[in-house]
Motif scaffolding. Structure first.
Motif, PDB file in Angstrom:
ATOM      1  N   VAL A  91       0.858  -1.187   0.000  1.00 20.16           N
ATOM      2  CA  VAL A  91       0.000   0.000   0.000  1.00 20.16           C
ATOM      3  C   VAL A  91       0.893   1.235   0.000  1.00 20.16           C
ATOM      4  CG1 VAL A  91      -1.965  -1.064   1.166  1.00 20.16           C
ATOM      5  CG2 VAL A  91      -0.182   0.024   2.528  1.00 20.16           C
ATOM      6  N   GLU A  92       0.329   2.366  -0.410  1.00 23.12           N
ATOM      7  CA  GLU A  92       1.132   3.582  -0.492  1.00 23.12           C
ATOM      8  C   GLU A  92       0.606   4.676   0.434  1.00 23.12           C
ATOM      9  OE1 GLU A  92       3.063   3.290  -4.933  1.00 23.12           O
ATOM     10  OE2 GLU A  92       1.205   4.422  -4.756  1.00 23.12           O
ATOM     11  N   GLY A  93       1.536   5.472   0.913  1.00 27.07           N
ATOM     12  CA  GLY A  93       1.216   6.653   1.713  1.00 27.07           C
ATOM     13  C   GLY A  93       2.116   7.783   1.268  1.00 27.07           C
ATOM     14  N   VAL A  94       1.665   9.019   1.468  1.00 27.73           N
ATOM     15  CA  VAL A  94       2.387  10.178   0.941  1.00 27.73           C
ATOM     16  C   VAL A  94       2.526  11.247   2.028  1.00 27.73           C
ATOM     17  CG1 VAL A  94       2.442  11.940  -0.868  1.00 27.73           C
ATOM     18  CG2 VAL A  94       1.390   9.708  -1.345  1.00 27.73           C
ATOM     19  N   SER A 108      -6.458   3.064   3.287  1.00 26.02           N
ATOM     20  CA  SER A 108      -7.312   2.310   4.202  1.00 26.02           C
ATOM     21  C   SER A 108      -7.588   0.890   3.722  1.00 26.02           C
ATOM     22  CB  SER A 108      -8.642   3.043   4.408  1.00 26.02           C
ATOM     23  OG  SER A 108      -9.279   3.284   3.167  1.00 26.02           O
ATOM     24  N   GLN A 109      -7.296   0.612   2.455  1.00 28.35           N
ATOM     25  CA  GLN A 109      -7.512  -0.731   1.900  1.00 28.35           C
ATOM     26  C   GLN A 109      -6.354  -1.098   0.978  1.00 28.35           C
ATOM     27  OE1 GLN A 109     -11.448   0.081   0.060  1.00 28.35           O
ATOM     28  NE2 GLN A 109     -12.303  -1.428   1.476  1.00 28.35           N
ATOM     29  N   VAL A 110      -6.154  -2.385   0.778  1.00 26.21           N
ATOM     30  CA  VAL A 110      -5.225  -2.870  -0.239  1.00 26.21           C
ATOM     31  C   VAL A 110      -6.022  -2.969  -1.533  1.00 26.21           C
ATOM     32  CG1 VAL A 110      -3.638  -4.693  -0.941  1.00 26.21           C
ATOM     33  CG2 VAL A 110      -3.978  -4.216   1.501  1.00 26.21           C
ATOM     34  N   GLY A 111      -5.825  -1.982  -2.425  1.00 24.77           N
ATOM     35  CA  GLY A 111      -6.662  -1.888  -3.615  1.00 24.77           C
ATOM     36  C   GLY A 111      -7.970  -1.200  -3.296  1.00 24.77           C
ATOM     37  N   ASP A 125      -7.663  -4.673  -8.004  1.00 26.70           N
ATOM     38  CA  ASP A 125      -8.624  -5.425  -7.205  1.00 26.70           C
ATOM     39  C   ASP A 125      -8.449  -5.072  -5.731  1.00 26.70           C
ATOM     40  OD1 ASP A 125      -9.569  -6.758  -9.443  1.00 26.70           O
ATOM     41  OD2 ASP A 125      -8.145  -8.419  -9.221  1.00 26.70           O
ATOM     42  N   ARG A 126      -9.551  -5.129  -4.974  1.00 24.70           N
ATOM     43  CA  ARG A 126      -9.424  -4.969  -3.524  1.00 24.70           C
ATOM     44  C   ARG A 126      -9.029  -6.310  -2.927  1.00 24.70           C
ATOM     45  NH1 ARG A 126     -11.387  -5.685   1.446  1.00 24.70           N
ATOM     46  NH2 ARG A 126     -12.936  -7.159   0.705  1.00 24.70           N
ATOM     47  N   LYS A 127      -7.847  -6.344  -2.330  1.00 22.47           N
ATOM     48  CA  LYS A 127      -7.346  -7.593  -1.734  1.00 22.47           C
ATOM     49  C   LYS A 127      -7.886  -7.781  -0.317  1.00 22.47           C
ATOM     50  CE  LYS A 127      -4.641  -8.478  -5.265  1.00 22.47           C
ATOM     51  NZ  LYS A 127      -4.988  -9.570  -6.203  1.00 22.47           N
ATOM     52  N   ARG A 128      -7.811  -6.726   0.473  1.00 26.44           N
ATOM     53  CA  ARG A 128      -8.364  -6.789   1.832  1.00 26.44           C
ATOM     54  C   ARG A 128      -8.356  -5.401   2.460  1.00 26.44           C
ATOM     55  NH1 ARG A 128      -4.604  -6.265   5.923  1.00 26.44           N
ATOM     56  NH2 ARG A 128      -2.500  -7.121   5.682  1.00 26.44           N
ATOM     57  N   ASN A 129      -9.062  -5.297   3.581  1.00 26.57           N
ATOM     58  CA  ASN A 129      -9.009  -4.075   4.371  1.00 26.57           C
ATOM     59  C   ASN A 129      -7.699  -4.032   5.146  1.00 26.57           C
ATOM     60  OD1 ASN A 129     -11.574  -3.186   3.644  1.00 26.57           O
ATOM     61  ND2 ASN A 129     -12.577  -4.202   5.352  1.00 26.57           N
ATOM     62  N   LEU A 130      -7.211  -2.833   5.415  1.00 27.85           N
ATOM     63  CA  LEU A 130      -6.080  -2.679   6.327  1.00 27.85           C
ATOM     64  C   LEU A 130      -6.597  -2.703   7.763  1.00 27.85           C
ATOM     65  CD1 LEU A 130      -3.961   0.104   4.594  1.00 27.85           C
ATOM     66  CD2 LEU A 130      -3.411  -2.318   4.771  1.00 27.85           C
ATOM     67  N   ASN A 156      -1.404  17.410   9.886  1.00 22.10           N
ATOM     68  CA  ASN A 156      -2.698  16.967   9.360  1.00 22.10           C
ATOM     69  C   ASN A 156      -2.607  15.550   8.810  1.00 22.10           C
ATOM     70  OD1 ASN A 156      -2.443  20.092   8.846  1.00 22.10           O
ATOM     71  ND2 ASN A 156      -4.631  19.679   8.974  1.00 22.10           N
ATOM     72  N   ILE A 157      -3.744  14.864   8.796  1.00 21.48           N
ATOM     73  CA  ILE A 157      -3.848  13.534   8.186  1.00 21.48           C
ATOM     74  C   ILE A 157      -5.082  13.523   7.302  1.00 21.48           C
ATOM     75  CG2 ILE A 157      -4.121  11.056   8.591  1.00 21.48           C
ATOM     76  CD1 ILE A 157      -2.931  11.565  11.412  1.00 21.48           C
ATOM     77  N   VAL A 158      -4.933  13.014   6.082  1.00 21.06           N
ATOM     78  CA  VAL A 158      -6.085  12.842   5.196  1.00 21.06           C
ATOM     79  C   VAL A 158      -6.169  11.380   4.764  1.00 21.06           C
ATOM     80  CG1 VAL A 158      -6.147  15.228   4.392  1.00 21.06           C
ATOM     81  CG2 VAL A 158      -4.751  13.575   3.137  1.00 21.06           C
ATOM     82  N   PHE A 159      -7.363  10.814   4.875  1.00 25.31           N
ATOM     83  CA  PHE A 159      -7.615   9.457   4.380  1.00 25.31           C
ATOM     84  C   PHE A 159      -8.039   9.587   2.930  1.00 25.31           C
ATOM     85  CE2 PHE A 159      -7.458   8.676   8.815  1.00 25.31           C
ATOM     86  CZ  PHE A 159      -7.251   7.312   9.004  1.00 25.31           C
ATOM     87  N   MET A 160      -7.051   9.809   2.062  1.00 20.83           N
ATOM     88  CA  MET A 160      -7.293  10.019   0.638  1.00 20.83           C
ATOM     89  C   MET A 160      -6.376   9.139  -0.199  1.00 20.83           C
ATOM     90  SD  MET A 160      -7.857  14.145   0.423  1.00 20.83           S
ATOM     91  CE  MET A 160      -9.108  14.981   1.416  1.00 20.83           C
ATOM     92  N   GLY A 161      -5.782   8.127   0.434  1.00 20.31           N
ATOM     93  CA  GLY A 161      -4.905   7.211  -0.283  1.00 20.31           C
ATOM     94  C   GLY A 161      -5.705   6.087  -0.934  1.00 20.31           C
ATOM     95  N   MET A 162      -5.165   4.898  -0.926  1.00 15.13           N
ATOM     96  CA  MET A 162      -5.795   3.758  -1.592  1.00 15.13           C
ATOM     97  C   MET A 162      -6.983   3.249  -0.777  1.00 15.13           C
ATOM     98  SD  MET A 162      -2.165   1.939  -2.569  1.00 15.13           S
ATOM     99  CE  MET A 162      -2.825   0.607  -3.573  1.00 15.13           C
ATOM    100  N   GLY A 163      -8.089   2.981  -1.480  1.00 15.66           N
ATOM    101  CA  GLY A 163      -9.250   2.389  -0.827  1.00 15.66           C
ATOM    102  C   GLY A 163     -10.323   3.395  -0.444  1.00 15.66           C
ATOM    103  N   GLU A 164     -11.494   2.868  -0.114  1.00 15.05           N
ATOM    104  CA  GLU A 164     -12.635   3.667   0.352  1.00 15.05           C
ATOM    105  C   GLU A 164     -12.738   3.511   1.868  1.00 15.05           C
ATOM    106  OE1 GLU A 164     -15.486   5.641   1.618  1.00 15.05           O
ATOM    107  OE2 GLU A 164     -15.177   5.916  -0.544  1.00 15.05           O
TER     108      GLU A 164
END
Length: 348
Positions: A91-94, A108-111, A125-130, A156-164
């Motif tokens: 997974v990626e974070g920035v 928040s998710q793998v895919g 594909d969504r592999k799983r939740n983190l 600050n933190i934003v949940f705008m990476g991979m996943g819903e």
């Protein structure tokens, strides 16, 4: 006996474990501090415990932690990290630095399962939740990067990476609880924004749970026909349902709401589109519309509009009393900008 992830235990559960094995109750607090405040990656790191106790913990529990698999550095200071889970997922974070703030964008998710057309993650594909501790690890490591590179902690933190995020609801809320806890990272929930593609019933659940963090809706088109084209989730969560859910959320929480709107050339960038956005904005107690530069991905053939079109769109919103801000993308040269996260290879 299957080993349990020790980070899934609460402090009282840890205390019960130490009493059960005939040790002192205060050991639980020592271990808890190592896990959540000193960020130990193994039981061997817990140096104020006896070697025998560390061995015993290793026999009974696991202490899985994310590792950094690759890191890329942008010309504008943005740092993208590819993290690896203990079961081998990526997974990626920035880290997005500006003069005023240092922001972590976390996954928040793998895919992802939502298949938004403009988002690189949507083609995976969504592999799983983190798990919540994996989300927490991202924040910890990006915070360490910020301190090393800029001498400042995250602001600050934003949940705008991979996943819903709202399709991994419990883990996201538990992660935010740990991030904001005094015995965690101690960050105010008001400095945390959760971004959603629009899951109406879960937006309402956020209201019922009276969360204190901010919410951003990825709108990107202000009528259902266009939004259906680029965001399949709109077919089951249309704009009317989202307006109702956001009003419910605000009534319950009073938390700040932002609308996110990526501009695509000759698709949603006309003055007529701007007026439709005004109408949606006026139905929601939103504080702000974030206009976002589109960042190209290989699978999606749209391009961003020229500067004159962007300015005309912005001017119309402002003329109609909408608080709008143009968000310039950062980290484009390393595929770290909005919509570009897809685990492309970086450098160790």
């Amino acid at each position: 006996m299957e080993q349990k992830n020790i980070r899934q235990l609460s402090l009282p559960e840890l205390e019960a474990y130490f009493i059960e094995i005939g040790d002192k109750k205060f050991r639980a607090k020592q271990v808890y501090e190592w896990i959540w405040q000193k960020h130990a990656h193994s039981f061997d790191d817990m140096t104020n415990l006896s070697k025998q106790l560390r061995t015993q913990l290793g026999e009974h529990f696991t202490l899985p932690a994310l590792g950094v698999d690759a890191t890329q550095f942008s010309n504008d200071g943005t740092i993208k990290s590819r993290f690896k889970t203990v079961d081998g997922h990526l997974v990626e974070g920035v880290l997005i630095p500006t003069d005023e703030r240092k922001t972590a964008c976390v996954s928040s998710q793998v895919g992802c399962s939502l298949s938004c057309k403009f988002c690189a993650t949507g083609y995976m594909d969504r592999k799983r939740n983190l798990h919540y501790d994996e989300i927490y690890d991202q924040v910890v490591m990006i915070n360490e990067q910020s301190e090393r590179s800029f001498g400042k902690k995250l602001s600050n933190i934003v949940f705008m990476g991979m996943g819903e995020p709202l399709l991994n609801y419990n883990n996201v809320l538990k992660a935010i609880e740990r991030i904001s806890a005094e015995d965690g990272l101690g960050m105010s929930p008001r400095r945390i924004t959760v971004s959603t593609a629009g899951v109406a019933k879960m937006i309402k659940k956020l209201g019922d749970d009276e969360v204190r963090f901010k919410l951003a809706l990825s709108l990107h088109a202000a009528n259902d026909k266009k939004r259906n084209e680029i965001m399949p989730i709109n077919e089951s969560n249309n704009i009317k349902a989202l307006v109702e859910a956001l009003n419910y959320f605000y009534k319950k929480t009073g938390s700040e709401i932002t609308l996110e709107y990526i501009l695509f050339q000759n698709f949603n960038d006309s003055i007529e589109d701007a007026e439709e956005l005004v109408k949606v904005f006026r139905q929601i107690p939103a504080d702000l519309v974030n206009l976002i530069e589109y960042n190209t991905i290989d699978a999606f053939q749209f391009t961003k509009p020229d500067e004159d079109t962007v300015q005309a769109f912005m001017n119309h919103l402002e003329k109609r009393g909408v608080n709008a801000r143009l968000r310039r993308s950062r980290g484009k040269d390393i595929d770290a900008a909005c919509g570009q996260l897809a685990n492309k290879a970086g450098q160790d």
